[in-house]
Design a protein around this motif. Structure first.
Motif, short mmCIF file in Angstrom:
data_model
loop_
_atom_site.label_atom_id
_atom_site.label_comp_id
_atom_site.label_asym_id
_atom_site.label_seq_id
_atom_site.Cartn_x
_atom_site.Cartn_y
_atom_site.Cartn_z
N ALA A 89 18.16 -19.45 -3.84
CA ALA A 89 18.73 -20.26 -4.92
C ALA A 89 18.02 -19.99 -6.25
CB ALA A 89 18.64 -21.74 -4.57
N GLU A 90 16.75 -19.67 -6.15
CA GLU A 90 15.92 -19.45 -7.35
C GLU A 90 16.02 -18.03 -7.90
OE1 GLU A 90 11.20 -18.91 -7.78
OE2 GLU A 90 11.78 -20.85 -6.95
N ARG A 91 16.08 -17.04 -6.99
CA ARG A 91 16.03 -15.64 -7.42
C ARG A 91 17.08 -14.79 -6.72
NH1 ARG A 91 9.90 -13.52 -7.26
NH2 ARG A 91 10.97 -11.74 -8.20
N PRO A 92 18.35 -15.13 -6.87
CA PRO A 92 19.39 -14.36 -6.18
C PRO A 92 19.50 -12.95 -6.75
CG PRO A 92 20.39 -15.88 -7.74
CD PRO A 92 18.92 -16.21 -7.70
N GLY A 93 19.74 -11.99 -5.86
CA GLY A 93 20.00 -10.61 -6.28
C GLY A 93 18.87 -9.94 -7.02
N GLN A 94 17.62 -10.26 -6.68
CA GLN A 94 16.50 -9.72 -7.44
C GLN A 94 15.63 -8.72 -6.67
OE1 GLN A 94 14.12 -12.41 -9.74
NE2 GLN A 94 15.87 -13.62 -10.46
N PHE A 95 15.99 -8.43 -5.42
CA PHE A 95 15.12 -7.57 -4.61
C PHE A 95 15.84 -6.31 -4.14
CE2 PHE A 95 13.44 -11.85 -4.35
CZ PHE A 95 12.08 -11.65 -4.58
N ARG A 118 0.82 -1.22 0.00
CA ARG A 118 0.00 0.00 0.00
C ARG A 118 0.85 1.27 0.00
NH1 ARG A 118 -5.38 -0.42 0.71
NH2 ARG A 118 -6.17 -2.55 0.90
N ARG A 119 2.13 1.13 0.28
CA ARG A 119 3.07 2.25 0.14
C ARG A 119 3.67 2.32 -1.26
NH1 ARG A 119 5.15 4.53 5.18
NH2 ARG A 119 3.28 4.62 6.49
N GLY A 120 3.21 1.43 -2.15
CA GLY A 120 3.66 1.49 -3.54
C GLY A 120 4.74 0.50 -3.92
N ALA A 121 5.07 -0.44 -3.02
CA ALA A 121 6.08 -1.44 -3.34
C ALA A 121 5.44 -2.64 -4.04
CB ALA A 121 6.77 -1.92 -2.06
N ASN A 122 6.27 -3.39 -4.76
CA ASN A 122 5.86 -4.66 -5.37
C ASN A 122 6.39 -5.76 -4.45
OD1 ASN A 122 5.00 -6.66 -7.09
ND2 ASN A 122 6.76 -6.49 -8.46
N VAL A 123 5.49 -6.39 -3.68
CA VAL A 123 5.90 -7.23 -2.56
C VAL A 123 5.64 -8.71 -2.80
CG1 VAL A 123 5.63 -7.61 -0.08
CG2 VAL A 123 5.38 -5.30 -1.00
N LYS A 148 19.75 -7.14 -4.11
CA LYS A 148 20.65 -6.54 -5.09
C LYS A 148 21.75 -5.76 -4.39
CE LYS A 148 16.80 -5.52 -8.27
NZ LYS A 148 16.02 -4.41 -8.89
N PRO A 149 22.90 -5.57 -5.04
CA PRO A 149 23.91 -4.67 -4.47
C PRO A 149 23.30 -3.28 -4.26
CG PRO A 149 24.85 -5.97 -6.25
CD PRO A 149 23.37 -6.24 -6.26
N GLY A 150 23.54 -2.71 -3.09
CA GLY A 150 22.95 -1.43 -2.76
C GLY A 150 21.59 -1.55 -2.11
N GLY A 151 21.06 -2.77 -2.03
CA GLY A 151 19.73 -2.98 -1.47
C GLY A 151 19.73 -2.94 0.05
N TRP A 152 18.54 -2.79 0.59
CA TRP A 152 18.33 -2.68 2.03
C TRP A 152 17.79 -3.98 2.61
CZ3 TRP A 152 19.43 1.30 5.35
CH2 TRP A 152 19.77 2.53 4.78
#
Length: 237
Positions: free
Chosen positions: A114-120, A72-77, A147-151
């Motif tokens: 393992a399935e989706r590394p570095g995608q968030f 609801r804050r506009g993220a794709n969760v 992702k690099p730089g991610g929180w």
């Protein structure tokens, strides 16, 4: 899709929360504290990471209280959990509330990494580490998902006499804020231990906040006191 084989999971913990699944969205139920603290942690996450337009994964999402509010804050969760009943409640609530931008999956953090590394862009793991057999494994998987730089945002309970008094004796037995047996003191995690595990997973520790509660006013707030509940923010270099 279910992914519980060889997962870092305690079946007794899954059963505990599955039995209460139908009460997740009742603000006067056993989950009342989660409803009360959700605005605090949501704002804290949003202020640092800026949720709008970000791709977020919520580890151990339960009935979706935080996942739904981040959407609801506009993220794709994407909310993930291994308690299937809780996920069904989360999905039903999203349909009833017409929340867009949120989906749920029954999968472990390790399997998703393992399935989706570095995608968030952002990862949240709230009130979950104290319920798994190997917190370091979960933290390592969390680090791989971002992702690099991610929180990354974690919250858990400190391990000391005060936290035993407040979080178990006080919250579960005296004030009855939580069902008896919700927490096991031996699984509480000191801030130094969590920070060390995050650094070992290759993360930079950015900030830490405590969460306090006044039983007389029934009010929660964030502070510098990390002696009981606390939140930790990290970034991936």
């Amino acid at each position: 899709m279910s992914s519980t084989a060889n997962a870092n999971v305690d079946p007794a913990e899954l059963a505990k929360f599955s039995e209460l699944a139908h009460r997740w969205w009742d603000p006067n139920s056993e989950f009342r504290p989660l409803h009360q603290i959700n605005p605090l942690r949501l704002d804290w996450i949003d202020q640092q990471a800026g949720l709008a337009g970000k791709t977020v994964v919520d580890i151990g999402c339960g009935g979706g209280i935080l996942s739904d509010s981040m959407a609801r804050r506009g993220a794709n969760v994407l909310g993930i959990d291994l308690a299937g009943k809780s996920l069904k409640v989360a999905q039903l609530h999203a349909m009833e509330a017409m929340t867009t931008g949120v989906e749920y999956r029954e999968i472990s953090a390790e399997a998703l990494a393992a399935e989706r590394p570095g995608q968030f862009d952002v990862l949240t793991c709230m009130e979950m580490l104290e319920h798994v057999p190997q917190p370091a494994s979960t933290i390592d998987a969390c680090a791989r998902l971002v992702k690099p730089g991610g929180w990354l945002f974690f919250s858990t309970l400190n391990r000391n006499p005060k936290s035993f008094l407040f979080a178990i004796l006080g919250a579960e037995y005296v004030l009855k804020l939580l069902p008896r047996g919700t927490h096991e003191y031996a699984r509480f995690i000191r801030p130094s231990e969590l920070a060390s595990a995050c650094r070992q997973a290759g993360l930079d520790v950015v900030s830490m906040r405590g969460m306090e509660y006044n039983p007389f006013t029934q009010r929660y707030w964030l502070s510098a006191d990390t002696s009981v509940n606390y939140l930790l923010a990290c970034r991936k270099p």
